[in-house]
Design an enzyme around this catalytic site. Structure first.
Site, short mmCIF file in Angstrom:
data_model
loop_
_atom_site.label_atom_id
_atom_site.label_comp_id
_atom_site.label_asym_id
_atom_site.label_seq_id
_atom_site.Cartn_x
_atom_site.Cartn_y
_atom_site.Cartn_z
N SER A 177 54.16 50.37 44.14
CA SER A 177 54.25 49.70 45.32
C SER A 177 54.45 50.51 46.61
O SER A 177 54.00 50.02 47.49
CB SER A 177 55.47 48.60 45.11
OG SER A 177 56.78 49.33 44.72
N HIS A 205 51.75 43.79 42.39
CA HIS A 205 50.54 44.28 43.27
C HIS A 205 49.09 44.16 42.86
O HIS A 205 48.24 44.43 43.46
CB HIS A 205 50.83 45.49 43.79
CG HIS A 205 52.08 45.47 44.77
ND1 HIS A 205 52.19 45.07 45.97
CD2 HIS A 205 53.42 46.00 44.32
CE1 HIS A 205 53.66 45.17 46.41
NE2 HIS A 205 54.04 45.85 45.45
N LYS A 236 53.16 37.46 46.31
CA LYS A 236 52.21 38.23 46.97
C LYS A 236 50.70 37.79 47.00
O LYS A 236 50.55 36.86 47.76
CB LYS A 236 52.55 39.58 46.14
CG LYS A 236 53.76 40.28 46.47
CD LYS A 236 53.91 41.59 45.86
CE LYS A 236 55.54 41.92 46.25
NZ LYS A 236 56.15 42.88 45.22
C1 PLP Z 1 57.73 42.50 44.90
C2 PLP Z 1 57.82 43.27 43.50
C3 PLP Z 1 58.69 42.78 42.87
C4 PLP Z 1 59.38 41.34 43.08
O1 PLP Z 1 58.79 40.32 43.05
P1 PLP Z 1 59.44 39.10 44.15
O2 PLP Z 1 58.60 37.91 43.47
O3 PLP Z 1 59.28 39.54 45.32
O4 PLP Z 1 60.85 39.03 43.82
C5 PLP Z 1 58.66 43.18 41.48
N1 PLP Z 1 58.06 44.28 41.01
C6 PLP Z 1 57.29 44.90 42.02
C7 PLP Z 1 56.40 46.12 41.63
C8 PLP Z 1 57.11 44.48 43.44
O5 PLP Z 1 56.37 45.07 44.39
#
Ligand code: PLP
Length: 382
Positions: A177, A205, A236
Site C-alpha cells: 500500500s 488495493h 477502495k
Molecule cells: C486499506 C487497507 C486495509 C483496510 O481496509 P479498510 O476497509 O479501509 O479497513 C487493509 N489492508 C490494506 C492493504 C489496505 O490498504
C-alpha cells in the site's frame, strides 16, 4: 500524571511527525475542497471513481428507505438482511470462490481471519511491508510472528523451515500500500505448499484494479485456488465501506464461529451493503475505467522516471515519490499543495526510516488534464 500526553505530542512535532486532522468540504473523486480551495486529489483509494457514482447513491437510498440505518446487532444475534446475503453471494461469484463473509471494515477482516486461523503454538510469517492491519492481526493472534525483508522469499522459506510450529500461515499484501509493487504470489504459494503452510492474501488495493474484470492479483497470477483465504475491501475501488474474505464454504463456516471481529460487532448497515453491491457490479463491467486508470499510471511512472524521481518498484496506480527525510517530504507535499495538488507526505513510522515519500494514488476519475497538471507540478518541484 497526564504529562506524557503533551510531552509525546511535542516530541512528535519536533521530529516533524505530528499528524493532524483536516476537514474536506466536498469530495468528488478527482478533486476535493479544503479551506475553500479546490485541490486535485491524488490521495484517495477511490480507484475507479465509484464512491459517488449515481448507481451507488441510488442503491444506498433505496436500501435506507427499506431497512433504515443501523443493522442493530451482530448478525449472529439478530440475523442479516437480503442485502448482506446477496452481497456475499455476489462477492463469492465474482471471486470464483465457494463463499464469502463480509466484515464492517477490511481492517477488521484482517484481524478476524488471522487470529482465527492461528494461535498459540502456531507460526505466522509476513512481509516486512505488510499493511498495519495484517501486522496487528498477526500480533493479536498470539502465534509466533516472524517477518521477512520485503519480497525476500528465500527468507520466507527459511523461516517456515526453521521455526518450530504446529500450523503455519503466510500473510501478504498483494499490492503493497505504500510502494505500489505486487507480491509474487506464485512463488509464495509454491513455498507454502512445499512447507505445508496456509496462505492468506490481502487484495485491498487490487480488487477492481488488477486482473481480469478487476478480480485481483490472485486472479491475474492464476493462484486463486492455491490460497486459503483472500481478503479484500469494499472501501477502495468498490466505493463503499466494509471488508470481505472469500474461500471455501468450510473456511467461511469456521470464521463465522471463530473470527471475533465478525462475531462481536454490529453488522454493516444494509444500505452500505447495497452500495457495495452496486460498486461490485460496476467494477466488474468497468474495463473502460480500468483502461483509463492504467493509462494514467503508465504516464505518471514514465514522466517521473524522466524527471529522475524515485518511484521505487511501483507498477500500479499507487506511486510513491521517495525523497528520504520526513521534512523534505513535507516540503514537497506543500509545494504540490501550492500548485493545487493534494498528495500527503507519508512519514515514519508508516514507512521505514529515511524513506519518507509523497504517495500518489491515481483514479479513473482523473481526466487527462488532471494528470497534465500533476506532471507539471512534479516537473516544477523535481
Ligand atoms: C486499506 C487497507 C486495509 C483496510 O481496509 P479498510 O476497509 O479501509 O479497513 C487493509 N489492508 C490494506 C492493504 C489496505 O490498504
Amino acid at each position: 500524571m497526564m504529562d506524557f500526553l503533551s510531552r509525546e505530542l511535542a516530541e512528535q512535532k519536533d521530529k516533524g511527525l505530528l499528524r493532524t486532522l483536516r476537514r474536506a468540504d466536498a469530495l468528488q473523486g478527482r478533486a476535493i475542497v479544503m479551506d475553500g480551495r479546490e485541490l486535485l486529489c491524488f490521495c484517495s483509494n477511490n480507484y475507479l471513481g465509484l464512491a459517488n457514482h449515481p448507481d451507488l447513491i441510488e442503491a444506498a437510498k433505496n436500501a435506507l428507505e427499506r431497512w433504515g440505518v443501523g443493522a442493530g446487532a451482530s448478525r449472529l444475534i439478530s440475523g442479516h438482511t437480503a442485502e448482506h446475503e446477496e452481497l456475499e453471494a455476489e462477492l463469492a461469484a465474482f471471486e470464483r470462490a465457494e463463499a464469502a463473509l463480509v466484515f464492517p471494515t477490511g481492517y477488521m477482516a484482517n484481524l478476524g481471519v488471522i487470529s482465527a486461523l492461528v494461535g498459540k503454538g502456531d507460526l505466522v510469517v509476513g512481509d516486512k511491508l505488510n499493511h498495519a492491519s495484517l501486522i496487528d492481526g498477526c500480533r493479536l493472534s498470539g502465534a509466533r510472528f516472524r517477518v521477512y525483508p520485503h519480497g525476500r522469499l528465500d527468507q520466507l522459506d527459511r523461516l517456515l523451515a526453521g521455526v518450530p510450529h504446529r500450523r503455519a500461515l503466510v500473510v501478504t499484501d498483494t499490492v503493497f500500500s505504500m510502494d505500489g509493487d505486487v507480491a509474487r504470489l506464485r512463488d509464495i504459494a509454491e513455498i507454502a505448499e512445499r512447507r505445508g503452510a496456509m496462505v492468506m492474501i490481502d487484495e485491498a488495493h487490487a480488487t477492481g484494479v488488477l486482473g481480469p474484470q478487476g478480480r485481483g492479483a490472485a486472479a491475474a497470477q492464476d493462484v486463486e485456488g492455491r490460497v486459503l483465504a483472500r481478503v479484500g475491501t469494499l472501501s477502495k475501488a468498490l466505493g463503499a465501506l466494509g471488508g470481505f474474505v472469500v474461500g471455501s464454504k468450510q473456511l467461511i463456516d469456521y470464521l463465522c464461529n471463530r473470527a471475533r471481529s465478525f462475531i462481536y460487532t454490529t453488522a454493516p448497515p444494509p444500505a452500505v451493503c447495497a452500495a457495495a453491491r452496486a460498486g461490485l457490479r460496476l467494477a466488474a463491467e468497468s474495463d473502460d475505467r480500468r483502461a483509463r486508470l492504467w493509462r494514467h499510471t503508465r504516464r505518471v511512472l514514465e514522466r517521473a522516471a524522466r524527471l529522475g524521481l524515485d518511484t521505487g518498484a511501483s507498477e500500479t496506480p499507487i506511486i510513491p515519490i521517495i525523497v528520504g527525510d520526513a521534512e523534505r517530504a513535507v516540503r514537497f507535499s506543500r509545494g504540490l499543495l501550492e500548485r493545487g495538488v493534494l498528495a500527503p507526505a507519508i512519514r515514519p513510522p508508516t514507512v521505514p526510516n529515511h524513506t519518507a515519500r509523497i504517495r500518489l494514488s491515481l483514479s479513473a476519475a482523473h481526466t487527462d488534464e488532471d494528470i497534465d497538471r500533476l506532471l507539471a507540478a512534479l516537473a516544477d518541484l523535481a
